[in-house]
Design an enzyme around this catalytic site. Sequence first.
Site, short mmCIF file in Angstrom:
data_model
loop_
_atom_site.label_atom_id
_atom_site.label_comp_id
_atom_site.label_asym_id
_atom_site.label_seq_id
_atom_site.Cartn_x
_atom_site.Cartn_y
_atom_site.Cartn_z
N CYS A 126 0.83 -1.21 0.00
CA CYS A 126 0.00 0.00 0.00
C CYS A 126 0.87 1.26 0.00
O CYS A 126 1.48 1.57 -1.02
CB CYS A 126 -0.98 -0.03 1.17
N HIS A 162 -3.70 -5.49 1.39
CA HIS A 162 -3.51 -5.82 2.80
C HIS A 162 -4.02 -7.25 3.05
O HIS A 162 -4.93 -7.72 2.36
CB HIS A 162 -4.29 -4.85 3.69
#
Length: 484
Positions: A329, A427
């Site tokens: 991310c 994630h």
Amino acid sequence: MTTLMVQGTTSDAGKSTLVTALCRWLLRQGVGVVPFKPQNMALNSAVTADGGEIGRAQAVQAQACRLAPHTDMNPVLLKPNSDTGAQVIIHGRAVTSMNAVAYHDYKAIAMQAVLASHQRLSAAYPVVMVEGAGSPAEINLRAGDIANMGFAEAVDCPVILVADINRGGVFAHLVGTLELLSPSEQARVKGFVINRFRGDIALLQPGLDWLEARTGKPVLGVLPYVTDLHLEAEDGIDVRQVAKGERVLKVIVPVLPRISNHTDFDPLRLHPQVDLQFIGPGQPIPPADLIILPGSKSVRGDLAQLRERGWDTAIARHLRYGGKLIGICGGLQMLGAQVHDPLGLEGPAGSSPGLGLLDYATVLEADKQLRNVAGTVTLENAPVSGYEIHAGVTQGPALERPAVQLDDGRCDGAISADGQILATYLHGLFEGSQSCAALLRWAGLADAETIDYQALRERDIERLADLVEKHLDTAHLRTLCGVA
């Protein structure tokens, strides 16, 4: 319909854990129960079934209730992006960023969202199990409170007060908290739970007797200190690991000021073949097999900190010696050529040079991308599932070698031409047993074992419910929950 609230004398007193335990305990008895946290401040979040964002603790509590996470379970989420400001998320969607003073004035609006969510949950479930935030006795935060007694007073619900005896001063914590509450709030507290006790309970009994006599309120039980209990941390990074074998993969995670979703690394902490180290300010990055750049709520600010600490040089040296590197991310964004924040979403508007290790650039946009996804890690076509939470839109030639092929037809992330660097927006990358093993093999652990992280979490939730049965006054709890 019954609402019961758990408040704590301090942060990390055990509120999240006790709510999780009570949710599974009630579910075992066939009671429909749902978790609820009016206001949460955390950089660890989860994507819900209705496409929003809530604190990860509430997602774990939803699992304890065997429910899909929903934005009504945590209607107000604050994600700090500086020492004095935070992104404000209402019903799962980011609405604005504001400093603490401005948010204080905004709380009346936020309270309406809280009450609307609570009303919907109360209409759908027999018991709403509520978690407070911090302490109800924070004098500077009591005006307009929506997280603790302000909420409890608004919906007229009973409260259990939990305190951590391992910190010391547990009786002062409990009595002092009560003394700082108003008479109506004091009356709302129906009992105490003492958490993280180790030793002979007989030696504690005189103190418990004194506490009940002093306050006129019962001690509902004393929970033991369980050292090998692993649930996702709401705030602080959990550095505990399981015992390791002789052959381990050394993994380093640099801890930046605005690290987010560090729960991504919990499966690695619990893996018997992974030695995971979090490296903080003032610490050099030691030799390792794998470095992982985590998510960040302030990518450009954390990039500047990374360089100031000399970690960019250490990462370059790590790659020269053949080490592997993953960016997740915000970490993905750092690996590119540029990070642009034209709207000032994470700080002052502007652009910053990335580490230049992958040929792409990222622009932060106002609309955050929130989705649960599944697909395959292209390294071994291993199945993977996880979630995306990011404002960045990344474009560039490096994305033509994707790290993940998603089931919805999209590609995610990148793998460098030399195979040393992997970047992804996903994630939960290590939560799947097959995807975790594939990534560990890529990083150098040829005989990587597969572990079932979801089963480990489910086991610990069941253990929590066992502790309720064994150590708490379940008859009194049934009364408080309105359960026959």
